[in-house]
Scaffold this active site. Structure first.
Site, mmCIF file in Angstrom:
data_model
loop_
_atom_site.group_PDB
_atom_site.id
_atom_site.type_symbol
_atom_site.label_atom_id
_atom_site.label_comp_id
_atom_site.label_asym_id
_atom_site.label_seq_id
_atom_site.Cartn_x
_atom_site.Cartn_y
_atom_site.Cartn_z
ATOM 1 C CG ASP A 3 3.354 -10.711 0.153
ATOM 2 O OD1 ASP A 3 3.038 -9.539 0.365
ATOM 3 O OD2 ASP A 3 3.349 -11.239 -0.984
ATOM 4 N N GLY A 9 6.590 -1.252 0.849
ATOM 5 C CA GLY A 9 7.032 0.077 1.271
ATOM 6 C C GLY A 9 6.031 0.808 2.151
ATOM 7 C CG ASP A 41 4.177 -7.525 -6.755
ATOM 8 O OD1 ASP A 41 4.421 -7.034 -5.628
ATOM 9 O OD2 ASP A 41 3.538 -8.582 -6.916
HETATM 10 C C1 GLA Z 1 2.796 -10.259 -3.754
HETATM 11 C C2 GLA Z 1 4.323 -10.088 -3.680
HETATM 12 C C3 GLA Z 1 4.963 -10.867 -4.810
HETATM 13 C C4 GLA Z 1 4.577 -12.325 -4.707
HETATM 14 C C5 GLA Z 1 3.049 -12.463 -4.724
HETATM 15 C C6 GLA Z 1 2.620 -13.886 -4.442
HETATM 16 O O1 GLA Z 1 2.271 -9.658 -4.896
HETATM 17 O O2 GLA Z 1 4.675 -8.740 -3.743
HETATM 18 O O3 GLA Z 1 6.380 -10.725 -4.753
HETATM 19 O O4 GLA Z 1 5.116 -12.875 -3.545
HETATM 20 O O5 GLA Z 1 2.468 -11.632 -3.732
HETATM 21 O O6 GLA Z 1 1.233 -14.017 -4.388
#
Ligand code: GLA
Length: 395
Positions: free
Chosen positions: A160, A199, A220
């Site tokens: 991430d 994205g 998200d």
């Molecule tokens: C980001 C990701 C989420 C999750 C959080 C965790 O927002 O997009 O899916 O993994 O981090 O902190």
């Protein structure tokens, strides 16, 4: 003028050369690409801790999820990965090896436990110094982290972007993701590589070339109709980038988390399956209603997601809030979703020529689990507000 044209041409040539070199440097070898396809030949399915538990995740929560999946029918339906999201990380030891925090006393034992149930083990990190929830990231420890995951028996990594934005330039993103792909590959353990950068930099154009098995296409998701429908119905056009081994990821499932009604969850599940999305349940499996379990495990809906052809659905018609999407399937049939984003029940139709079917077809309703008979030219159904009628049509 002449000179302008000349310098534009040489600039274009230089840019092309740079792009080809960059692609050659970032692309996988044929063998690596083949292995990549094998580990996610169809979209990965499982469970992830984030949508329900966020940072309240622990060893006990993850074991309980594994117990449920192994005994409630989800494993038979195809849900295999048990994935810890953010908030598991502790400090690094003197050698720099990442350790879990006190909520996870023994990661290797947890991995063994998940494997003992015939399931697979997933974990989460960031290429930045910190994860999105401010835990330790993999920055400058990529090789060690990949090795540690392999030591623990990890089978899936969600990676991430988060704080990587503070230490890298945007155009470095492909090499940053490739670095972790290569570190994972060097461990010799097959590990699904799930890119999460919302994205950014049109990841669908390059995600597969650096070894990504899936990539998030959006911000998200949250457990409400506006968020889910805005994300799901915006995926049209990305279908050309998905296929066996590499999938668009419109984010994890919210089915069963409680803030959408039954029809909205049916829309969510149907749309994600038509989109060939990774199916990561995100609810508390130990408190699930029979209705939620049935929504998550309908074999005829999951068969659309897991179809071996791996063709992602696209929209064939849109009239105000009424949308028709179709996904061609390996056996020559087609899945069709008639979606009603409006506030009242509405009769929605698909013109069969729009899915390439002339003459008589047979139609099966996948949620009602009922054969509806033969049709010619058009198929129509009454679709409730925020709901869907999902059918499989055989020529
Ligand atoms: C980001 C990701 C989420 C999750 C959080 C965790 O927002 O997009 O899916 O993994 O981090 O902190």
């Amino acid at each position: 003028m002449q000179q302008d044209r000349h310098s534009i041409r040489s600039f274009a040539r230089a840019a092309r050369l740079l792009l080809t070199t960059a692609l050659a440097l970032t692309c996988l070898s044929a063998a690596a690409a083949a292995q990549n396809t094998q580990i996610a030949a169809t979209p990965p399915m499982g469970w992830n801790s984030w949508n329900h538990f966020a940072c309240k995740v622990s060893d006990a929560v993850v074991r309980a999820a594994a117990d449920e999946i192994a005994s409630n029918g989800m494993k038979q339906a195809g849900y295999i990965y048990v994935n810890i999201d953010d908030c598991w990380q502790g400090k690094r030891d003197a050698q720099g090896m990442i350790q879990a925090n006190a909520k996870f006393p023994d990661m290797k034992a947890l991995g063994d436990y998940i494997h003992s149930k015939g399931l697979k083990f997933g974990i989460y990190s960031s290429p930045g110094p910190k994860t999105c929830a401010n835990y330790e990231g993999s920055y400058q420890h990529e090789t060690q982290d990949a090795q540690q995951y392999a030591n623990w028996g990890v089978d899936y990594l969600k990676y991430d972007w988060c704080s990587a934005a503070h230490v890298y330039k945007p155009e470095q993103i492909t090499e940053v993701y490739k670095k972790m792909h290569d570190a994972l590959a060097a461990t010799g353990r097959p590990i699904v590589f799930s890119l999460c950068e919302y994205g950014f930099k049109s990841v669908w154009h390059w995600g597969a070339s650096i070894g990504g098995n899936s990539w998030r296409t959006t911000d998200d998701i949250s457990d409400n109709w506006n968020s889910m429908s805005a994300i799901g119905f915006a995926q049209n056009g990305l279908e050309k980038f998905a296929g066996p081994g590499h999938w668009n990821d419109p984010d994890m499932l919210e089915v069963g988390n409680g803030k959408m009604n039954h029809n909205e969850y049916l829309t969510h599940m149907t749309l994600w399956c038509l989109l060939s999305a990774p199916l990561l349940a995100g609810n508390d499996l130990s408190k699930m209603t029979p209705e939620t379990l049935a929504t998550l495990t309908n074999p005829e809906i999951i068969a659309l997601d897991q179809d071996t052809r791996g063709a992602q659905a696209h929209r064939i018609s849109e009239e105000g809030p009424y949308e028709v999407w179709t996904k061609p399937l390996a056996d020559g049939s087609a899945a069709v979703g008639l979606f009603n984003r409006g506030e009242d029940t509405e009769k929605i139709s698909v013109q069969l020529k729009d899915i390439g079917m002339l003459g008589s077809v047979t139609v099966r309703d996948l949620w009602a689990k009922k054969d509806l008979g033969k049709f010619n030219g058009t198929f129509s159904a009454d679709v409730p507000s925020h709901g869907v009628v999902a059918v499989r049509i055989h020529p």
